[in-house]
Design a protein around this motif. Structure first.
Motif, PDB file in Angstrom:
ATOM      1  N   HIS A 170      19.696  56.405  69.964  1.00 47.44           N
ATOM      2  CA  HIS A 170      20.154  54.787  70.097  1.00 47.44           C
ATOM      3  C   HIS A 170      19.610  53.998  68.957  1.00 47.44           C
ATOM      4  N   LEU A 171      18.334  54.479  68.468  1.00 48.28           N
ATOM      5  CA  LEU A 171      17.763  53.801  67.412  1.00 48.28           C
ATOM      6  C   LEU A 171      18.298  54.042  66.109  1.00 48.28           C
ATOM      7  N   HIS A 172      18.890  55.112  65.768  1.00 47.10           N
ATOM      8  CA  HIS A 172      19.593  55.477  64.595  1.00 47.10           C
ATOM      9  C   HIS A 172      20.988  54.888  64.571  1.00 47.10           C
ATOM     10  N   ALA A 173      21.628  54.643  65.889  1.00 51.70           N
ATOM     11  CA  ALA A 173      22.843  53.872  65.896  1.00 51.70           C
ATOM     12  C   ALA A 173      22.656  52.407  65.597  1.00 51.70           C
TER      13      ALA A 173
ATOM     14  N   PRO B 143      14.323  49.455  60.507  1.00 45.38           N
ATOM     15  CA  PRO B 143      14.955  48.603  61.219  1.00 45.38           C
ATOM     16  C   PRO B 143      14.527  47.061  61.057  1.00 45.38           C
ATOM     17  N   THR B 144      15.492  46.083  60.956  1.00 43.15           N
ATOM     18  CA  THR B 144      15.011  44.828  61.036  1.00 43.15           C
ATOM     19  C   THR B 144      14.169  44.404  62.292  1.00 43.15           C
ATOM     20  N   ASP B 145      13.563  43.119  62.428  1.00 43.31           N
ATOM     21  CA  ASP B 145      13.184  42.700  63.395  1.00 43.31           C
ATOM     22  C   ASP B 145      14.015  42.613  64.584  1.00 43.31           C
ATOM     23  N   GLU B 146      15.173  42.163  64.305  1.00 39.35           N
ATOM     24  CA  GLU B 146      16.370  42.009  65.258  1.00 39.35           C
ATOM     25  C   GLU B 146      16.654  43.298  66.039  1.00 39.35           C
TER      26      GLU B 146
ATOM     27  N   GLN C 173      13.931  44.454  68.236  1.00 41.53           N
ATOM     28  CA  GLN C 173      13.800  43.713  69.495  1.00 41.53           C
ATOM     29  C   GLN C 173      14.781  44.225  70.446  1.00 41.53           C
ATOM     30  N   ARG C 174      16.086  44.534  70.062  1.00 44.54           N
ATOM     31  CA  ARG C 174      17.438  44.971  70.647  1.00 44.54           C
ATOM     32  C   ARG C 174      16.979  46.332  71.135  1.00 44.54           C
ATOM     33  N   PHE C 175      16.287  47.340  70.381  1.00 40.62           N
ATOM     34  CA  PHE C 175      16.067  48.507  70.815  1.00 40.62           C
ATOM     35  C   PHE C 175      15.190  48.562  71.986  1.00 40.62           C
ATOM     36  N   ARG C 176      14.082  47.668  71.847  1.00 40.12           N
ATOM     37  CA  ARG C 176      13.048  47.550  72.682  1.00 40.12           C
ATOM     38  C   ARG C 176      13.732  47.046  74.228  1.00 40.12           C
TER      39      ARG C 176
ATOM     40  N   VAL D  55      22.281  53.642  78.669  1.00 42.11           N
ATOM     41  CA  VAL D  55      22.259  53.574  77.208  1.00 42.11           C
ATOM     42  C   VAL D  55      21.713  54.865  76.646  1.00 42.11           C
ATOM     43  N   LEU D  56      20.822  55.348  77.113  1.00 40.28           N
ATOM     44  CA  LEU D  56      20.398  56.528  76.271  1.00 40.28           C
ATOM     45  C   LEU D  56      20.842  57.645  76.437  1.00 40.28           C
TER      46      LEU D  56
END
Length: 521
Positions: free
Chosen positions: A38-41, A48-51, A54-57, A65-66
């Motif tokens: 998911h992080l790679h997508a 990654p950017t800060d945005e 934040q979305r990943f967290r 989602v996972l």
């Protein structure tokens, strides 16, 4: 962080997953691999950017989602191909497990009778690091005394110390994971040691070249293994005053001192170390089991004494690769004074990744000595709710659970017959019913070297293990035909051990007896 139940329900909703047995380790894999996918997508370009962070967290706690991210990742993977995934292992944490002990195992008598000191034998110490500048490890020339280190910052002092090689594996996980495109934009939170290397333009160029070679190497063969010859220069700690890093944690230097110290009266003009209570200062020689043994310092424990299984595996693979590369046995043995708690719900006893790698190392001709662990004493709660002291059954830790390893428990440093096995020393049997430990050796209040030309007393099976490593090294020194035959070395040490009259699952074959072992050959 996602609950097991919610993750299982989301996974079971996939087509064809209704009949799938949802084991805990499978759910762990889905959680970890799904989060990575998911992080790679979200952030195909690193970092990654800060945005994006934040979305990943926010979304990584959603089981749907996972599972969806992992399903997308595996969508085009054929059922069987050139690169099957056979297993995924959790990265376990490892723990540290430490002069009158030399006569106890008859090391002093064996050296005098057989005139052996470990010369010509090389031993790898996988630990927190050995202070190669310590006076106890300086080379000595007949008639010329102890070698002195040059004050010049860039002069190599390898020729003046018996710690001939120093390597830092604590950042091996991050180093091997670097892709060529990450060299200039390395991830946030990277290990300080690796960050220091990448900050140097020349070093960064070397890391980039190594990463590119590794990528090509892995792309060429489905079952490619790590080419340690590529990474060796990047793991090496230079033996120069300017580039050398003295280990902050004393554990590894303490272990190495038991194994190979040669610290004589008069070596220091200001000898302020703590002597034995009944002897005055500056009149105590501190001599390990093998005072002329050469050491390889493989740092797997960080400054806090912590590490992980992956780092340990990397260092053991490096030992094997070193012997293969030299086309002779460059390293004759290894000492492993740390513990990985056995996870019985995930592995057969002796079949964990660390144990399997130890078996490979022994099969390649290397003697492997491991601490039994310090899980002997424990506290139980009785039926009334009161706490009571007792002993843990099945307390042997990895890699001591490996069948071919010489697993060492601890006993009193000079009165083993009176006091028996130390209260903290892990007892057997192993989880599958084998007799462990194999031997016991002094491990209580053992005084040995620590960084800064000092000494310290420490307890633990970590201190017992190097006594047995030294015994094995003296055997190999006196009888060259035993080199490359670790099973025979283990048989000799166990068959000549002194029975302390304790339970086999506590003492193994008994107290190691170097003199009797050498006389038996």
């Amino acid at each position: 962080r996602t609950s097991q139940r919610a993750l299982g329900e989301a996974l079971g909703a996939l087509p064809g997953a209704a009949e799938l047995y949802l084991r805990d380790d499978l759910l762990w894999l889905v959680r970890v691999a799904g989060a990575i996918a998911h992080l790679h997508a979200l952030a195909p370009c690193w970092p990654p950017t800060d945005e994006q962070w934040q979305r990943f967290r926010a979304e990584r706690e959603s089981p749907q989602v996972l599972v969806a991210a992992l399903a997308t990742l595996l969508r085009d993977v054929p059922p069987a191909g050139a690169q099957p995934l056979w297993a995924v292992h959790g990265n376990r944490r490892a723990e540290m497990a430490m002069r009158r002990s030399m006569p106890t195992i008859k090391a002093d008598a064996a050296r005098r009778v057989f005139d052996v000191t470990g010369k010509g034998i090389r031993w790898a110490v996988l630990d927190s690091g050995i202070d190669a500048t310590h006076v106890a490890f300086r080379r000595r020339e007949p008639g010329r005394g102890m070698a002195q280190l040059s004050p010049e910052p860039d002069e190599d002092f390898t020729a003046h110390t018996r710690v001939t090689h120093s390597y830092d594996f604590t950042c091996a996980r991050e180093l091997l994971a670097l892709s060529p495109r990450q060299i200039d934009r390395y991830p946030a939170g990277i290990a300080p040691i690796l960050l220091e290397q990448l900050a140097d333009p020349q070093r960064r160029s070397e890391v980039r070249a190594a990463a590119e070679r590794t990528s090509r190497h892995h792309g060429a063969r489905a079952a490619a293994t790590t080419d340690w010859q590529v990474w060796e220069p990047l793991l090496r700690i230079p033996h120069t005053k300017a580039g050398y890093r003295v280990p902050r944690n004393p554990h590894g230097t303490h272990v190495a001192g038991i194994l190979a110290a040669d610290w004589r009266v008069g070596d220091l003009s200001d000898d302020v170390v703590a002597p034995e209570l009944e002897l005055p200062a500056r009149q105590v020689a501190r001599t390990g089991v093998c005072p002329e043994l050469e050491l390889w310092d493989l740092r797997v424990l960080d400054d806090r004494g912590e590490t992980s299984e992956l780092v340990v595996l990397a260092a053991m693979q490096f030992v094997r690769a070193t012997n293969v590369r030299h086309e002779h046995q460059e390293l004759h043995g290894t000492n492993l004074s740390f513990s990985l708690r056995y996870q019985m719900e995930s592995y057969a006893c002796g079949a964990t990744p660390a144990c399997v790698e130890c078996e490979r190392l022994v099969a390649s001709g290397v003697v492997v000595v491991a601490a039994a662990g310090n899980l002997g004493r424990t506290t139980y709660q009785n039926e009334s709710g009161q706490l009571e002291d007792g002993y843990r059954v099945v307390g042997i830790t990895d890699p001591g659970n490996a069948p071919s390893v010489i697993t060492v428990g601890a006993t009193h440093r000079f009165e083993p017959h009176a006091y028996g096995v130390s209260y903290f020393s892990s007892r057997g049997p192993t989880g599958d019913g084998r007799v462990k430990p194999d031997l016991v050796a002094p491990g209580e209040k053992v005084t040995s070297t620590v960084p800064g030309d000092r000494e310290l007393s420490m307890d633990g099976t970590s201190a017992a293990a190097p006594h047995v490593s030294g015994a094995a090294a003296l055997l190999l020194c006196r009888y060259p035909e035993l080199r490359g035959r670790p099973a025979e070395v283990k048989r000799i040490l166990c068959s000549t051990a002194t029975d302390l009259g304790r339970d086999r699952y506590s003492q193994g074959a008994g107290l190691v007896d170097i003199l009797r072992a050498m006389e038996s050959v």
